[in-house]
Design a protein around this motif. Structure first.
Motif, PDB file in Angstrom:
ATOM      1  N   ARG A 234       0.854  -1.194   0.000  1.00  0.00           N
ATOM      2  CA  ARG A 234       0.000   0.000   0.000  1.00  0.00           C
ATOM      3  C   ARG A 234       0.884   1.236   0.000  1.00  0.00           C
ATOM      4  O   ARG A 234       1.701   1.419   0.901  1.00  0.00           O
ATOM      5  N   THR A 238      -2.317   6.310   0.779  1.00  0.00           N
ATOM      6  CA  THR A 238      -3.489   5.663   0.170  1.00  0.00           C
ATOM      7  C   THR A 238      -4.057   4.647   1.157  1.00  0.00           C
ATOM      8  O   THR A 238      -3.468   4.378   2.206  1.00  0.00           O
ATOM      9  N   THR A 240      -5.568   1.503  -0.061  1.00  0.00           N
ATOM     10  CA  THR A 240      -5.807   0.224  -0.725  1.00  0.00           C
ATOM     11  C   THR A 240      -4.512  -0.559  -0.934  1.00  0.00           C
ATOM     12  O   THR A 240      -3.520  -0.024  -1.454  1.00  0.00           O
ATOM     13  N   TYR A 241      -4.543  -1.831  -0.545  1.00  0.00           N
ATOM     14  CA  TYR A 241      -3.416  -2.727  -0.801  1.00  0.00           C
ATOM     15  C   TYR A 241      -3.611  -3.418  -2.147  1.00  0.00           C
ATOM     16  O   TYR A 241      -4.740  -3.763  -2.520  1.00  0.00           O
TER      17      TYR A 241
END
Length: 290
Positions: A234, A238, A240-241
């Motif tokens: 990630r 941010t 989101t992985y």
């Protein structure tokens, strides 16, 4: 001490289940203790397992709409409880509000006629009448891994059933095969990305370990080699992985792989789980790329 319900008679199966957990765990006699005492003192009328696929007993009660969690994750020490709801239909002569009436859910491993293990709740279910002959009930399955209620081979699919007792008429009703759940070994996953800080373009080594509850030793042990784990990243700032690559466990659940440093962010491993073992995601480990 490990006690398993390997007998076919109702009284034996219930008695073994009751003996597994110390009485001190409940305030007064627990449902499992009461059920065992009832079965033992009344000779288990049907002389067959309490935990089967067909209804047995002479109490005019039947069970339906059995609902339980899809998975129950159990570690090595903490008590685990899961709620079960179900409906009962009973004859006009059955007083479900009486103190002499008790009902509760259970889950069992193996076949109806010869379960290899079974689990009940500490207390009887509570029921709310929906008509003069029907009720909605809610009860719990209580699991004490620290007291040897499970061995590793118990992980997997368990079937559900429900039991009702009337202490005045000395009758019981029991039905198995009402539902199913996965009883899984709780898992742990670690991650470490190094060096930190690291120069852009240099190699980052990411290591970790995948382990799971060993119900027989009361500790956590590494999974066998060859388990598939995803390395995710990630970017800093941010939420989101994204998947970077797939990694296989080595002996003892060890994980190790390398990536090229590109930008600040967090690395983590994610394991999807298998039938016997719960999924798990490691907390992200931050890497400062300069």
């Amino acid at each position: 001490m490990r006690i398993r319900a390997t007998v076919a008679a109702l009284s034996g199966a219930l008695a073994l289940s009751a003996l597994t957990v110390p009485a001190a765990q409940a305030d007064g006699p627990s449902f499992r203790e009461e059920a065992a005492a009832f079965a033992a003192s009344h000779g288990a009328p049907a002389a067959r397992s309490a935990f089967g696929a067909a209804a047995v007993g002479d109490l005019d009660v039947s069970f339906s709409d059995f609902k339980i969690a899809k998975t129950v994750k159990v570690g090595t020490t903490n008590k685990v409880s899961t709620t079960v709801t179900y409906k009962i239909k009973h004859g006009a002569g059955v007083d479900t509000k009486s103190e002499d009436f008790a009902t509760g859910p259970y889950i069992y491993k193996g076949s109806y006629d010869a379960p290899v293990n079974l689990l009940l709740g500490d207390y009887a279910a509570t029921c709310a009448a929906t008509s003069s002959t029907t009720a909605n009930c809610s009860g719990k399955i209580d699991i004490y891994p620290a007291y040897g209620e499970l061995i590793n081979s118990d992980a997997g699919t368990w079937k559900g059933g429900a039991l009702a007792l009337d202490y005045v008429t000395e009758k019981f009703a029991d039905e198995g095969g009402l539902g199913s759940t996965l009883v899984q070994r709780y898992s742990r996953l670690t991650v470490n990305a190094s060096p930190e800080p690291v120069k852009k373009g240099k190699t980052i080594t990411v290591t970790g370990k995948l382990s799971r509850a060993n119900w027989e030793t009361g500790s956590y042990s590494g999974l066998p080699s060859g388990q598939s784990v995803a390395l995710q990243f990630r970017t800093s700032g941010t939420s989101t992985y994204t998947n970077v690559k797939g990694v296989k466990t080595a002996a003892g659940g060890a994980l190790k792989t390398t990536v090229t440093a590109a930008t600040d962010g967090y690395f983590r491993f994610k394991y999807a789980g298998i039938t016997s073992t719960a999924p798990v995601t490691a907390a992200g480990d931050f890497v400062d790329v300069r």
